[in-house]
Write an enzyme that holds these catalytic residues in place. Structure first.
Site, PDB file in Angstrom:
ATOM      1  N   ASP A 212     -18.736  13.695  -1.302  1.00 29.35           N
ATOM      2  CA  ASP A 212     -18.045  13.236  -0.097  1.00 29.35           C
ATOM      3  C   ASP A 212     -18.639  11.906   0.327  1.00 29.35           C
ATOM      4  O   ASP A 212     -19.825  11.646   0.116  1.00 29.35           O
ATOM      5  CB  ASP A 212     -18.193  14.260   1.032  1.00 29.35           C
ATOM      6  CG  ASP A 212     -17.364  15.511   0.810  1.00 29.35           C
ATOM      7  OD1 ASP A 212     -16.334  15.434   0.119  1.00 29.35           O
ATOM      8  OD2 ASP A 212     -17.747  16.569   1.337  1.00 29.35           O
TER       9      ASP A 212
ATOM     10  N   ASP B 214      -9.843  15.438  -0.394  1.00 25.81           N
ATOM     11  CA  ASP B 214      -9.648  16.075   0.905  1.00 25.81           C
ATOM     12  C   ASP B 214      -8.504  15.415   1.668  1.00 25.81           C
ATOM     13  O   ASP B 214      -7.695  16.097   2.309  1.00 25.81           O
ATOM     14  CB  ASP B 214     -10.932  16.009   1.737  1.00 25.81           C
ATOM     15  CG  ASP B 214     -12.092  16.739   1.089  1.00 25.81           C
ATOM     16  OD1 ASP B 214     -11.845  17.710   0.335  1.00 25.81           O
ATOM     17  OD2 ASP B 214     -13.242  16.332   1.319  1.00 25.81           O
TER      18      ASP B 214
END
Length: 154
Positions: free
Chosen positions: A116, A134
Protein backbone atom coordinates in the site's frame (compact mmCIF):
# COMPACT_ATOMS: atom_id res chain seq x y z
CA UNK A 1 -13.50 -14.95 -27.50
CA UNK A 2 -16.52 -12.73 -28.04
CA UNK A 3 -15.79 -9.10 -28.81
CA UNK A 4 -17.63 -7.98 -25.67
CA UNK A 5 -15.41 -10.17 -23.47
CA UNK A 6 -12.27 -8.73 -25.08
CA UNK A 7 -13.34 -5.30 -23.86
CA UNK A 8 -13.67 -6.53 -20.28
CA UNK A 9 -10.48 -8.57 -20.48
CA UNK A 10 -8.61 -5.42 -21.59
CA UNK A 11 -10.06 -3.42 -18.68
CA UNK A 12 -8.83 -6.06 -16.22
CA UNK A 13 -5.38 -6.30 -17.84
CA UNK A 14 -4.95 -2.50 -17.96
CA UNK A 15 -5.80 -2.12 -14.27
CA UNK A 16 -3.47 -4.99 -13.35
CA UNK A 17 -0.60 -3.47 -15.35
CA UNK A 18 -1.05 -0.07 -13.67
CA UNK A 19 -1.30 -1.74 -10.24
CA UNK A 20 1.75 -3.96 -10.68
CA UNK A 21 3.92 -1.19 -12.15
CA UNK A 22 2.96 1.24 -9.37
CA UNK A 23 3.80 -1.32 -6.67
CA UNK A 24 7.12 -2.23 -8.30
CA UNK A 25 7.95 1.49 -8.50
CA UNK A 26 7.20 1.91 -4.80
CA UNK A 27 9.33 -1.12 -3.91
CA UNK A 28 12.23 0.18 -6.00
CA UNK A 29 12.24 3.83 -4.97
CA UNK A 30 10.78 3.89 -1.43
CA UNK A 31 12.04 2.29 1.74
CA UNK A 32 9.44 0.71 3.99
CA UNK A 33 7.60 3.48 5.93
CA UNK A 34 9.18 6.20 3.78
CA UNK A 35 6.81 9.12 3.10
CA UNK A 36 6.86 11.74 0.38
CA UNK A 37 4.34 14.57 0.25
CA UNK A 38 2.69 14.97 -3.16
CA UNK A 39 -0.04 17.44 -2.20
CA UNK A 40 -1.07 18.93 1.14
CA UNK A 41 -3.62 16.09 1.45
CA UNK A 42 -1.76 13.31 -0.39
CA UNK A 43 1.40 11.40 0.50
CA UNK A 44 3.12 8.40 -0.96
CA UNK A 45 3.73 6.19 2.07
CA UNK A 46 5.20 2.71 1.61
CA UNK A 47 3.60 0.18 3.97
CA UNK A 48 2.92 -3.54 3.94
CA UNK A 49 -0.59 -4.70 4.76
CA UNK A 50 -0.72 -8.26 6.06
CA UNK A 51 -4.49 -8.11 6.47
CA UNK A 52 -7.43 -6.94 4.42
CA UNK A 53 -9.27 -3.60 4.40
CA UNK A 54 -8.12 -1.32 7.21
CA UNK A 55 -5.56 -4.02 8.22
CA UNK A 56 -8.25 -6.38 9.57
CA UNK A 57 -6.75 -9.87 10.18
CA UNK A 58 -3.26 -8.39 9.97
CA UNK A 59 -0.99 -10.98 11.48
CA UNK A 60 2.20 -12.06 9.74
CA UNK A 61 1.49 -15.78 10.04
CA UNK A 62 1.48 -18.41 7.30
CA UNK A 63 -2.05 -19.38 8.34
CA UNK A 64 -3.26 -15.81 7.83
CA UNK A 65 -1.52 -15.56 4.45
CA UNK A 66 -3.07 -18.85 3.27
CA UNK A 67 -6.52 -18.03 4.64
CA UNK A 68 -6.64 -14.61 2.99
CA UNK A 69 -5.25 -16.00 -0.29
CA UNK A 70 -7.87 -18.77 -0.38
CA UNK A 71 -10.61 -16.27 0.48
CA UNK A 72 -9.42 -14.02 -2.36
CA UNK A 73 -9.42 -16.92 -4.81
CA UNK A 74 -12.99 -17.84 -3.83
CA UNK A 75 -14.11 -14.23 -4.35
CA UNK A 76 -12.30 -14.03 -7.70
CA UNK A 77 -13.94 -17.26 -8.93
CA UNK A 78 -17.36 -16.00 -7.81
CA UNK A 79 -16.93 -12.65 -9.59
CA UNK A 80 -15.61 -14.34 -12.74
CA UNK A 81 -18.70 -16.59 -12.79
CA UNK A 82 -20.91 -13.52 -12.44
CA UNK A 83 -19.19 -11.84 -15.40
CA UNK A 84 -19.74 -14.91 -17.58
CA UNK A 85 -23.30 -15.50 -16.33
CA UNK A 86 -24.63 -11.98 -16.91
CA UNK A 87 -25.68 -11.56 -20.52
CA UNK A 88 -26.17 -8.31 -22.41
CA UNK A 89 -25.46 -6.15 -19.39
CA UNK A 90 -22.62 -3.84 -18.59
CA UNK A 91 -20.01 -5.73 -16.58
CA UNK A 92 -17.51 -2.95 -15.93
CA UNK A 93 -18.26 -2.96 -12.19
CA UNK A 94 -17.32 -6.63 -11.85
CA UNK A 95 -14.20 -6.11 -13.99
CA UNK A 96 -12.93 -3.36 -11.69
CA UNK A 97 -13.61 -5.47 -8.60
CA UNK A 98 -12.03 -8.55 -10.20
CA UNK A 99 -8.91 -6.67 -11.31
CA UNK A 100 -8.42 -5.23 -7.83
CA UNK A 101 -8.90 -8.59 -6.17
CA UNK A 102 -6.39 -10.22 -8.54
CA UNK A 103 -3.86 -7.41 -8.02
CA UNK A 104 -3.94 -7.77 -4.25
CA UNK A 105 -3.90 -11.58 -4.50
CA UNK A 106 -0.73 -11.42 -6.60
CA UNK A 107 0.92 -9.39 -3.83
CA UNK A 108 -0.31 -11.68 -1.09
CA UNK A 109 0.98 -14.81 -2.84
CA UNK A 110 4.27 -13.30 -4.03
CA UNK A 111 5.24 -11.19 -1.02
CA UNK A 112 3.01 -12.43 1.81
CA UNK A 113 1.48 -8.95 2.15
CA UNK A 114 -0.15 -6.26 0.04
CA UNK A 115 1.88 -3.18 -0.90
CA UNK A 116 0.00 0.00 0.00
CA UNK A 117 1.23 3.50 -0.70
CA UNK A 118 -1.56 6.06 -1.23
CA UNK A 119 -2.04 8.10 1.95
CA UNK A 120 -4.87 10.63 1.93
CA UNK A 121 -5.00 12.88 4.98
CA UNK A 122 -6.33 16.10 6.40
CA UNK A 123 -3.90 17.61 8.87
CA UNK A 124 -3.13 14.75 11.28
CA UNK A 125 -6.14 12.59 10.34
CA UNK A 126 -5.08 9.86 7.90
CA UNK A 127 -7.39 7.56 5.99
CA UNK A 128 -6.23 3.95 5.62
CA UNK A 129 -3.29 3.66 3.24
CA UNK A 130 -4.29 1.90 0.01
CA UNK A 131 -3.18 1.07 -3.54
CA UNK A 132 -4.44 1.00 -7.15
CA UNK A 133 -6.14 -2.39 -6.64
CA UNK A 134 -8.06 -0.98 -3.69
CA UNK A 135 -9.10 2.02 -5.81
CA UNK A 136 -10.28 -0.37 -8.51
CA UNK A 137 -12.36 -2.40 -6.05
CA UNK A 138 -13.85 0.79 -4.59
CA UNK A 139 -14.72 2.19 -8.02
CA UNK A 140 -16.26 -1.15 -9.03
CA UNK A 141 -18.41 -1.14 -5.89
CA UNK A 142 -19.57 2.43 -6.56
CA UNK A 143 -20.57 1.48 -10.13
CA UNK A 144 -22.31 -1.66 -8.84
CA UNK A 145 -24.27 0.23 -6.17
CA UNK A 146 -25.20 2.98 -8.62
CA UNK A 147 -26.54 0.38 -11.08
CA UNK A 148 -28.56 -1.34 -8.35
CA UNK A 149 -30.05 1.94 -7.12
CA UNK A 150 -30.90 2.94 -10.69
CA UNK A 151 -32.48 -0.47 -11.36
CA UNK A 152 -34.51 -0.46 -8.12
CA UNK A 153 -35.95 3.00 -8.70
CA UNK A 154 -37.19 2.44 -12.25
Amino acid sequence: MKKIYKKYFLIIILILIIDIISKLWILKYFDLYETTEILSVLNLFHVHNYGVAFSIFSSETLWNRCFLSILSIIIIVFIFKEIVKIEKKEKTDFCFILAGAIGNLIDRIHYGFVIDFIDIHINNWHFATFNISDCSIFLGMIIYIKKRIKTNFK
